[in-house]
Design an enzyme around this catalytic site. Structure first.
Site, mmCIF file in Angstrom:
data_model
loop_
_atom_site.group_PDB
_atom_site.id
_atom_site.type_symbol
_atom_site.label_atom_id
_atom_site.label_comp_id
_atom_site.label_asym_id
_atom_site.label_seq_id
_atom_site.Cartn_x
_atom_site.Cartn_y
_atom_site.Cartn_z
ATOM 1 N N GLU A 50 0.836 -1.201 0.000
ATOM 2 C CA GLU A 50 0.000 0.000 0.000
ATOM 3 C C GLU A 50 0.875 1.257 0.000
ATOM 4 O O GLU A 50 0.538 2.265 -0.632
ATOM 5 C CB GLU A 50 -0.925 0.000 1.218
ATOM 6 C CG GLU A 50 -1.951 -1.119 1.218
ATOM 7 C CD GLU A 50 -2.827 -1.101 -0.015
ATOM 8 O OE1 GLU A 50 -3.334 -0.028 -0.374
ATOM 9 O OE2 GLU A 50 -2.988 -2.174 -0.637
ATOM 10 N N TRP B 205 1.758 1.533 -3.500
ATOM 11 C CA TRP B 205 0.709 2.144 -4.326
ATOM 12 C C TRP B 205 0.792 3.664 -4.253
ATOM 13 O O TRP B 205 0.614 4.356 -5.257
ATOM 14 C CB TRP B 205 -0.666 1.644 -3.881
ATOM 15 C CG TRP B 205 -1.801 2.184 -4.685
ATOM 16 C CD1 TRP B 205 -2.698 3.140 -4.314
ATOM 17 C CD2 TRP B 205 -2.176 1.800 -6.012
ATOM 18 N NE1 TRP B 205 -3.598 3.387 -5.316
ATOM 19 C CE2 TRP B 205 -3.310 2.570 -6.371
ATOM 20 C CE3 TRP B 205 -1.661 0.879 -6.934
ATOM 21 C CZ2 TRP B 205 -3.930 2.450 -7.614
ATOM 22 C CZ3 TRP B 205 -2.287 0.756 -8.173
ATOM 23 C CH2 TRP B 205 -3.397 1.533 -8.505
ATOM 24 N N TRP C 280 -20.688 12.205 -19.758
ATOM 25 C CA TRP C 280 -21.097 12.293 -18.359
ATOM 26 C C TRP C 280 -22.472 12.936 -18.248
ATOM 27 O O TRP C 280 -22.872 13.736 -19.100
ATOM 28 C CB TRP C 280 -20.086 13.107 -17.557
ATOM 29 C CG TRP C 280 -18.705 12.537 -17.551
ATOM 30 C CD1 TRP C 280 -17.619 13.004 -18.229
ATOM 31 C CD2 TRP C 280 -18.257 11.381 -16.844
ATOM 32 N NE1 TRP C 280 -16.523 12.215 -17.992
ATOM 33 C CE2 TRP C 280 -16.890 11.213 -17.137
ATOM 34 C CE3 TRP C 280 -18.877 10.478 -15.981
ATOM 35 C CZ2 TRP C 280 -16.123 10.177 -16.610
ATOM 36 C CZ3 TRP C 280 -18.116 9.442 -15.449
ATOM 37 C CH2 TRP C 280 -16.769 9.302 -15.763
ATOM 38 N N ASN D 136 -10.887 3.014 3.242
ATOM 39 C CA ASN D 136 -10.482 2.859 1.842
ATOM 40 C C ASN D 136 -11.450 2.011 1.031
ATOM 41 O O ASN D 136 -11.749 2.328 -0.126
ATOM 42 C CB ASN D 136 -9.081 2.251 1.764
ATOM 43 C CG ASN D 136 -8.577 2.171 0.340
ATOM 44 O OD1 ASN D 136 -8.402 3.188 -0.325
ATOM 45 N ND2 ASN D 136 -8.362 0.963 -0.162
ATOM 46 N N TRP E 56 -15.868 11.958 -12.813
ATOM 47 C CA TRP E 56 -14.986 11.645 -11.686
ATOM 48 C C TRP E 56 -14.325 12.892 -11.116
ATOM 49 O O TRP E 56 -13.972 12.932 -9.931
ATOM 50 C CB TRP E 56 -13.921 10.628 -12.083
ATOM 51 C CG TRP E 56 -12.961 11.063 -13.158
ATOM 52 C CD1 TRP E 56 -13.055 10.792 -14.492
ATOM 53 C CD2 TRP E 56 -11.761 11.835 -13.003
ATOM 54 N NE1 TRP E 56 -11.995 11.351 -15.175
ATOM 55 C CE2 TRP E 56 -11.185 11.990 -14.280
ATOM 56 C CE3 TRP E 56 -11.119 12.411 -11.905
ATOM 57 C CZ2 TRP E 56 -10.007 12.701 -14.500
ATOM 58 C CZ3 TRP E 56 -9.938 13.118 -12.108
ATOM 59 C CH2 TRP E 56 -9.404 13.259 -13.386
ATOM 60 N N TRP F 129 -9.279 8.158 -8.063
ATOM 61 C CA TRP F 129 -10.552 8.417 -8.739
ATOM 62 C C TRP F 129 -10.508 7.883 -10.173
ATOM 63 O O TRP F 129 -11.474 7.291 -10.657
ATOM 64 C CB TRP F 129 -10.898 9.901 -8.707
ATOM 65 C CG TRP F 129 -11.651 10.257 -7.466
ATOM 66 C CD1 TRP F 129 -11.145 10.740 -6.296
ATOM 67 C CD2 TRP F 129 -13.061 10.110 -7.261
ATOM 68 N NE1 TRP F 129 -12.154 10.902 -5.375
ATOM 69 C CE2 TRP F 129 -13.340 10.539 -5.934
ATOM 70 C CE3 TRP F 129 -14.118 9.692 -8.054
ATOM 71 C CZ2 TRP F 129 -14.630 10.537 -5.405
ATOM 72 C CZ3 TRP F 129 -15.410 9.682 -7.527
ATOM 73 C CH2 TRP F 129 -15.655 10.092 -6.225
#
Length: 490
Positions: free
Chosen positions: A288, A291, A319, A354, A372, A395
């Protein structure tokens, strides 16, 4: 007759400005350590960056910054120094500081987003031309973005091979201790008063639910110690359960640099050596951290990530404009309990689990088909750990438009996600108390409850709790059709 010892030229030079940014700590701070080692007097400086081209910090981030600067200022004062506060254009403020103090050097830890890179490069060029020494360091990443390349010499686009290469490159560098003393300059420059910046919200004070957080370097160290002596043991499974204290909650501390990733790296490995942390759990947690590294790597190489789709094919995506839907989502009134719980947790505490972040993001993007970027902007304002790389990359991951993104056809079902990861409804009962008395088999889908169950729980759908604002099955079909059109056009 003895001859005089040769003078260290750095000691007769002007003081060094240490420009704090997202590195609000004294230990393991390379820029600060290098400045102290130079023998110069130290002027610690924080500039609240305010220029028309700079993205303002969100309200939750300003709350944290207020507390973290207070802690940092106290720690500096205990070492004979003073944290100087300025606001405005950093280039202008640094020139004013240099003129007022005779500073001959500026030290900082590097940032990697597009705006910071351009700003810092300009400052370095201008000040170097005036014979001001500039020293920049890596104080926020395990590996700097340009150092991790694939076999073709290109930047990685996929996490797993990136992390395999990156973790093998992490150097075993000893931790830099916090300096015992910060030599002061002869004259201190003028400083703003932190209280005058009004970073803490008033009228109303919406931050009362933030009281569980302890910003600052000591708070970060405590959070890491608590995690390594507790939650890391079940991290692999419990990290997905929002009703369980199964994560480190280090993200705001990491974002503000109250703790660095190298400190975490060392501490986790030390815990495994002692047998306090199982290797498999430690590896999952460090992935993590990886990441986070990957997202900063992506942002550096694709600097428009907060604004533009990483995959250009998604520029064709249509959208929907849905203000009522966005309002219901942001207020935790969608009629889907796990979504509403997450959005209420965020508003109240400045944080969201998360797993739930992925669920609420999927709901906004794929159930409501709202851009987004609107979700990213909402998180930017409300998250204590709002980080430009993490926020944009995550996102886009959910949207399917990002690097190593979730497949376009992965659409989280908010009911089954709730049932799987909050099976007894612990999380929902906490954040959606109007549903607290519902049986666990219907708490994630209250519209399926019997009239008797609803009546006994005091729930009146559409009155005490909203009916779903969208039918998930139909919304899923709509989203898949829209994503298929983009895929076919690519």
């Amino acid at each position: 007759m003895t001859s005089a010892l040769p003078q260290d030229p750095s000691r007769s030079a002007g003081p060094a400005i240490v420009w704090f940014r997202q590195d609000l700590r004294l230990a393991d701070n390379p820029a600060l350590a290098d400045a102290v080692a130079s023998g110069r007097a130290i002027i610690p400086l924080y500039i609240l960056h305010e220029t028309p081209d700079a993205r303002p910090l969100g309200g939750a981030s300003l709350w944290w910054l207020d507390k973290s600067l207070t802690v940092l200022g106290d720690a500096i004062a205990a070492r004979g120094g003073k944290l100087v506060l300025r606001r405005g254009d950093p280039a202008h403020q640094l020139r004013e500081m240099i003129a007022a103090t005779g500073a001959s050097a500026v030290y900082w830890n590097r940032l990697y987003d597009k705006h910071a890179v351009a700003r810092d490069s300009g400052i370095k060029s201008d000040l170097t031309a005036d014979r001001i020494e500039i020293v920049s360091c890596n104080g926020s990443l395990l590996n700097e973005p340009w150092t991790v390349r694939n076999g073709s010499g290109e930047a990685y686009r996929v996490f797993t091979p990136y992390w395999r290469a990156a973790r093998a490159m992490v150097d075993d560098v000893p931790e830099l201790p916090a300096p015992g003393r910060l030599p002061p300059p002869r004259i201190w420059p003028e400083s703003d008063a932190l209280a005058h910046w009004s970073l803490h919200p008033t009228t109303p004070d919406w931050s009362t639910g933030f009281s569980d957080w302890t910003p600052g370097e000591a708070g970060a160290a405590t959070a890491l110690d608590r995690f390594l002596t507790g939650a890391i043991s079940g991290y692999g499974d419990n990290r997905n359960l929002p009703g369980v204290e199964g994560t480190s909650r280090l993200s705001p501390h990491l974002h503000f640099g109250e703790i660095g990733p190298r400190q975490i790296w060392r501490a986790v490995h030390a815990a495994t050596v002692k047998g306090a942390a199982p290797d498999s759990e430690a590896d999952k947690f460090l992935s993590e951290i990886g990441w986070r590294e990957f997202n900063h790597h992506i942002l550096f190489h694709w600097p428009d990530l907060p604004r533009d789709n990483f995959k250009p094919a998604f520029d064709q995506f249509t959208w929907r404009e849905d203000e009522p839907g966005f309002r219901a989502w942001s207020r935790g009134q969608t009629g889907y309990p796990i979504v509403d719980a997450g959005m209420r947790e965020l508003w109240t505490t400045g944080f969201m689990h998360n797993r739930v972040r992925m669920i609420v993001a999927s709901f906004l993007i794929k159930d409501l088909m709202i851009d987004w970027r609107r979700g990213e902007a909402w998180f930017w304002d409300t998250l204590l750990d709002a980080d430009i790389a993490q926020n944009a990359a995550n996102w886009q991951w959910v949207a399917g438009s990002g690097a190593d993104a979730s497949p376009y056809f992965r659409i989280f079902n908010p009911v089954t996600q709730g049932q799987k990861f909050d099976p007894k409804g612990v999380y929902v009962r906490r954040w959606v108390p109007e549903l607290a008395r519902l049986p666990e088999d219907v708490i994630h889908a209250p519209w399926t409850a019997s009239p008797l169950d609803l009546r006994q729980a005091g729930v009146a759908l559409g009155q005490t709790y909203p009916a779903p604002i969208v039918d998930h099955a139909k919304a899923r079909d709509r989203a898949l059709a829209a994503y298929a059109a983009v895929r076919n056009a690519a």
